[in-house]
Design a protein around this motif. Structure first.
Motif, mmCIF file in Angstrom:
data_model
loop_
_atom_site.group_PDB
_atom_site.id
_atom_site.type_symbol
_atom_site.label_atom_id
_atom_site.label_comp_id
_atom_site.label_asym_id
_atom_site.label_seq_id
_atom_site.Cartn_x
_atom_site.Cartn_y
_atom_site.Cartn_z
ATOM 1 N N ILE A 256 -14.683 -27.394 0.357
ATOM 2 C CA ILE A 256 -16.145 -27.294 0.307
ATOM 3 C C ILE A 256 -16.787 -28.563 0.882
ATOM 4 C CG2 ILE A 256 -18.127 -27.214 -1.265
ATOM 5 C CD1 ILE A 256 -16.583 -25.325 -3.015
ATOM 6 N N ASP A 257 -16.249 -29.724 0.536
ATOM 7 C CA ASP A 257 -16.790 -30.974 1.065
ATOM 8 C C ASP A 257 -16.686 -31.022 2.582
ATOM 9 O OD1 ASP A 257 -17.398 -31.821 -1.479
ATOM 10 O OD2 ASP A 257 -15.603 -33.078 -1.700
ATOM 11 N N ALA A 258 -15.547 -30.542 3.134
ATOM 12 C CA ALA A 258 -15.356 -30.558 4.588
ATOM 13 C C ALA A 258 -16.367 -29.649 5.282
ATOM 14 C CB ALA A 258 -13.933 -30.136 4.933
ATOM 15 N N VAL A 259 -16.600 -28.450 4.714
ATOM 16 C CA VAL A 259 -17.563 -27.528 5.325
ATOM 17 C C VAL A 259 -18.979 -28.088 5.226
ATOM 18 C CG1 VAL A 259 -18.579 -25.226 5.180
ATOM 19 C CG2 VAL A 259 -16.113 -25.516 4.916
ATOM 20 N N ASN A 260 -19.345 -28.636 4.056
ATOM 21 C CA ASN A 260 -20.702 -29.174 3.883
ATOM 22 C C ASN A 260 -20.926 -30.416 4.733
ATOM 23 O OD1 ASN A 260 -21.647 -27.243 2.054
ATOM 24 N ND2 ASN A 260 -20.748 -28.332 0.294
ATOM 25 N N THR A 261 -19.861 -31.160 5.004
ATOM 26 C CA THR A 261 -20.012 -32.394 5.781
ATOM 27 C C THR A 261 -20.009 -32.124 7.284
ATOM 28 O OG1 THR A 261 -18.908 -33.677 4.044
ATOM 29 C CG2 THR A 261 -19.032 -34.691 6.229
ATOM 30 N N PHE A 262 -19.109 -31.261 7.749
ATOM 31 C CA PHE A 262 -18.942 -31.083 9.193
ATOM 32 C C PHE A 262 -19.399 -29.707 9.695
ATOM 33 C CE2 PHE A 262 -15.535 -33.942 7.680
ATOM 34 C CZ PHE A 262 -15.865 -35.090 8.387
ATOM 35 N N GLY A 263 -19.661 -28.762 8.832
ATOM 36 C CA GLY A 263 -19.998 -27.413 9.253
ATOM 37 C C GLY A 263 -21.459 -27.246 9.634
ATOM 38 N N THR A 264 -21.725 -26.176 10.343
ATOM 39 C CA THR A 264 -23.097 -25.806 10.690
ATOM 40 C C THR A 264 -23.737 -25.091 9.506
ATOM 41 O OG1 THR A 264 -22.429 -23.659 11.574
ATOM 42 C CG2 THR A 264 -22.352 -25.532 13.093
ATOM 43 N N GLU A 265 -25.048 -24.878 9.589
ATOM 44 C CA GLU A 265 -25.741 -24.159 8.520
ATOM 45 C C GLU A 265 -25.201 -22.748 8.384
ATOM 46 O OE1 GLU A 265 -27.858 -25.424 6.309
ATOM 47 O OE2 GLU A 265 -27.416 -27.353 7.276
ATOM 48 N N LYS B 246 -21.907 -23.000 6.528
ATOM 49 C CA LYS B 246 -22.124 -23.301 5.115
ATOM 50 C C LYS B 246 -22.539 -22.056 4.339
ATOM 51 C CE LYS B 246 -23.578 -28.069 6.092
ATOM 52 N NZ LYS B 246 -24.704 -29.040 6.043
ATOM 53 N N SER B 247 -23.294 -21.181 5.000
ATOM 54 C CA SER B 247 -23.781 -19.980 4.319
ATOM 55 C C SER B 247 -22.660 -18.984 4.026
ATOM 56 C CB SER B 247 -24.852 -19.298 5.175
ATOM 57 O OG SER B 247 -24.271 -18.765 6.374
ATOM 58 N N LEU B 248 -21.522 -19.155 4.669
ATOM 59 C CA LEU B 248 -20.391 -18.241 4.460
ATOM 60 C C LEU B 248 -19.544 -18.630 3.255
ATOM 61 C CD1 LEU B 248 -19.196 -17.781 8.165
ATOM 62 C CD2 LEU B 248 -20.580 -16.214 6.811
ATOM 63 N N LEU B 249 -19.777 -19.804 2.675
ATOM 64 C CA LEU B 249 -18.994 -20.216 1.510
ATOM 65 C C LEU B 249 -19.242 -19.265 0.344
ATOM 66 C CD1 LEU B 249 -19.487 -24.090 1.603
ATOM 67 C CD2 LEU B 249 -17.370 -22.837 2.069
ATOM 68 N N GLY B 250 -18.177 -18.918 -0.360
ATOM 69 C CA GLY B 250 -18.285 -18.031 -1.508
ATOM 70 C C GLY B 250 -18.455 -18.787 -2.809
ATOM 71 N N GLN B 251 -18.365 -18.040 -3.906
ATOM 72 C CA GLN B 251 -18.584 -18.617 -5.232
ATOM 73 C C GLN B 251 -17.312 -18.606 -6.083
ATOM 74 O OE1 GLN B 251 -21.591 -19.979 -5.911
ATOM 75 N NE2 GLN B 251 -22.124 -19.395 -3.798
ATOM 76 N N HIS B 252 -16.180 -18.363 -5.466
ATOM 77 C CA HIS B 252 -14.938 -18.247 -6.225
ATOM 78 C C HIS B 252 -14.005 -19.408 -5.911
ATOM 79 C CE1 HIS B 252 -16.577 -14.171 -6.382
ATOM 80 N NE2 HIS B 252 -15.797 -13.968 -7.432
ATOM 81 N N ASN B 253 -13.030 -19.599 -6.786
ATOM 82 C CA ASN B 253 -11.992 -20.627 -6.602
ATOM 83 C C ASN B 253 -10.644 -19.923 -6.638
ATOM 84 O OD1 ASN B 253 -10.248 -22.778 -6.589
ATOM 85 N ND2 ASN B 253 -11.158 -23.826 -8.344
ATOM 86 N N ASP C 205 -9.892 -18.604 3.283
ATOM 87 C CA ASP C 205 -11.007 -19.272 2.603
ATOM 88 C C ASP C 205 -10.791 -19.254 1.085
ATOM 89 O OD1 ASP C 205 -13.406 -20.155 1.575
ATOM 90 O OD2 ASP C 205 -14.660 -18.820 2.790
ATOM 91 N N PRO C 206 -10.642 -20.428 0.437
ATOM 92 C CA PRO C 206 -10.399 -20.444 -1.009
ATOM 93 C C PRO C 206 -11.638 -20.161 -1.849
ATOM 94 C CG PRO C 206 -10.519 -22.678 -0.189
ATOM 95 C CD PRO C 206 -10.603 -21.792 1.015
ATOM 96 N N THR C 207 -12.814 -20.030 -1.214
ATOM 97 C CA THR C 207 -14.037 -19.749 -1.982
ATOM 98 C C THR C 207 -14.309 -18.248 -2.094
ATOM 99 O OG1 THR C 207 -15.560 -19.801 -0.078
ATOM 100 C CG2 THR C 207 -14.992 -21.916 -1.118
ATOM 101 N N GLN C 208 -13.416 -17.423 -1.544
ATOM 102 C CA GLN C 208 -13.621 -15.983 -1.568
ATOM 103 C C GLN C 208 -12.723 -15.327 -2.616
ATOM 104 O OE1 GLN C 208 -16.103 -14.983 -0.040
ATOM 105 N NE2 GLN C 208 -16.439 -16.648 1.438
ATOM 106 N N PRO C 209 -13.149 -14.160 -3.145
ATOM 107 C CA PRO C 209 -12.346 -13.474 -4.167
ATOM 108 C C PRO C 209 -11.232 -12.648 -3.537
ATOM 109 C CG PRO C 209 -14.322 -12.218 -3.731
ATOM 110 C CD PRO C 209 -14.428 -13.469 -2.882
ATOM 111 N N VAL C 210 -10.290 -12.241 -4.371
ATOM 112 C CA VAL C 210 -9.236 -11.345 -3.905
ATOM 113 C C VAL C 210 -9.780 -9.935 -3.737
ATOM 114 C CG1 VAL C 210 -6.988 -10.327 -4.443
ATOM 115 C CG2 VAL C 210 -7.450 -12.723 -5.012
ATOM 116 N N TYR C 211 -10.569 -9.502 -4.720
ATOM 117 C CA TYR C 211 -11.081 -8.133 -4.720
ATOM 118 C C TYR C 211 -12.607 -8.163 -4.629
ATOM 119 C CZ TYR C 211 -6.395 -7.417 -6.588
ATOM 120 O OH TYR C 211 -5.048 -7.432 -6.770
#
Length: 393
Positions: free
Chosen positions: A84-93, A96-103, A197-203
């Protein structure tokens, strides 16, 4: 009996040998030993000897081995927070909007503690003083550390070793049967788990991809350049095989009464195997979404291997001239047949995707060979070998 090539669903025939039936393994690698087997033995020869009946009375043995296997190391990747830090630091807007809410730890999702059990029971001894025997049954089950990967093997083995004519005539009869059932995991999931992507769910509820989260484009199709959900790659992929093999051997060894230094040995063997596989991936699978899935079978592929070997061996020590002569001449005949039917691959709607033609391959090998070992004074040795092979296809 020489081990032949693989069959559909089982590339390596050594995997179908029950290790508990093996008495010993001998490796021949020197020129004089391997020359008798011809050019096929240029890298050496492995001789596998199976257990036989011995001793007096009847002996019953049972052996079980149980195990749990774990993965020891995986590809080193960014942790959830580092990602998450890498995407927020180096990613485009947009990124960043593609990041999910899961671990999600994708390696934990695809790997498992793999249970295995191997059980064998054997009965050996003598029916009478002249008939040693051994009978064994085996059952093995092994999960893979990658989920959905497992193998089952059932085996049976019988050996009879009667002797006649005051042990001048010895006969060895053996039969082996093996049934192997396998499910092969989609190993591509290992790479995908390290890159997903580790921020996305399995199901994902109401997902058009069988309830699994997948990266979609604006119209709901697979996003260009996206990789598949590694869990879905395992659970929506089914490749199973059934392989049957039976081997029968008879060995006859006769020491001539008038000439005890002269021995005749004849071996006849038959090896038959049949293998069949089935592939299935549903139409809503991410990778097969536009192809309609996969649903087809291959086989049954059939292999036959027939063998006849006969040789004479003369071994005598001449004490008066401090010499020992060991001479062998022999004949080999071996015939292989490999047949497979046509393959018609369909999607889940029954539409033909591709085909493979049937095949029927046959070849035979006829050989004549000889070897002479001459030893003088237990110090000097002369070895001469010859072999002539003829191949028919």
């Amino acid at each position: 009996m020489e081990v032949g090539g693989g069959v559909e669903g089982q590339a390596n025939f050594l995997q179908m040998i029950n290790p508990n039936d093996i008495e010993s393994m001998t490796i021949l690698k020197d020129a004089s030993s391997t020359a008798i087997y011809g050019s096929r033995a240029s890298n050496g020869v492995i001789l596998i000897t199976t257990k036989k009946g011995s001793g007096d009375g009847v002996k019953v043995s049972f052996q079980t081995t149980n195990s749990i296997a774990h993965k020891t190391r995986t590809v080193k990747t960014l942790s959830y927070n580092q990602f998450i830090d890498a995407v927020n630091t180096f990613g485009t807007e947009s990124q960043k909007s593609l990041l999910g809410q899961h671990n999600t730890d994708w390696n934990d999702e695809i790997f498992q503690a793999a249970f295995g059990t191997d059980n064998n029971v054997s009965v050996s001894g003598r029916f009478t003083s002249w008939l040693p025997f051994r009978v064994s049954l085996g059952a093995m089950y092994q999960d893979g550390i990658l989920k959905t990967d497992n193998a089952t093997r059932y085996s049976a083995n019988i050996n009879l070793n009667p002797s006649f004519l005051d042990n001048h005539l010895k006969v060895m009869l053996s039969g082996k049967g093996t049934l192997s059932r396998n499910r092969f995991a989609n190993t591509g999931a290992i790479w995908n788990a390290s890159a997903y992507d580790p921020t996305q769910p399995v199901y994902l509820e109401n997902s058009p991809y069988g309830g699994y989260f997948e990266v979609m484009d604006n119209v709901g199709g697979p996003a260009q350049g996206a990789i598949a959900n590694p869990v879905a790659m395992l659970e929506q992929y089914s490749r199973k095989s059934n392989v049957f093999r039976v081997i029968g051997n008879i060995d006859v060894d006769y020491t001539f009464h008038p000439l005890p230094d002269l021995r005749l040995h004849v071996t006849a063997g038959y090896d038959y195997s049949r293998g069949k596989s089935r592939y299935y991936t549903p139409a809503n699978n991410f990778s097969e979404y536009y192809n309609g899935g996969v649903d087809y079978s291959t086989g049954a592929q059939r292999n036959n291997n027939k063998l006849l070997t006969a040789y004479l061996n003369y071994n005598r020590e001449f004490a008066a001239i401090k010499s020992t002569v060991d001479a062998t001449v022999g004949y080999d005949y071996q015939m292989w047949t490999n047949k497979g039917p046509a393959v018609y691959a369909y999607n889940c709607a029954g539409e033909l995707r591709w085909t493979n033609a049937p095949w029927d391959q046959r070849h035979a090998l006829i050989s004549y060979y000889g070897r002479l070992n001459y030893t003088f004074d237990s110090r000097y040795m002369l070895t001469a070998t010859f072999r002539r092979d003829g191949m028919w296809r």
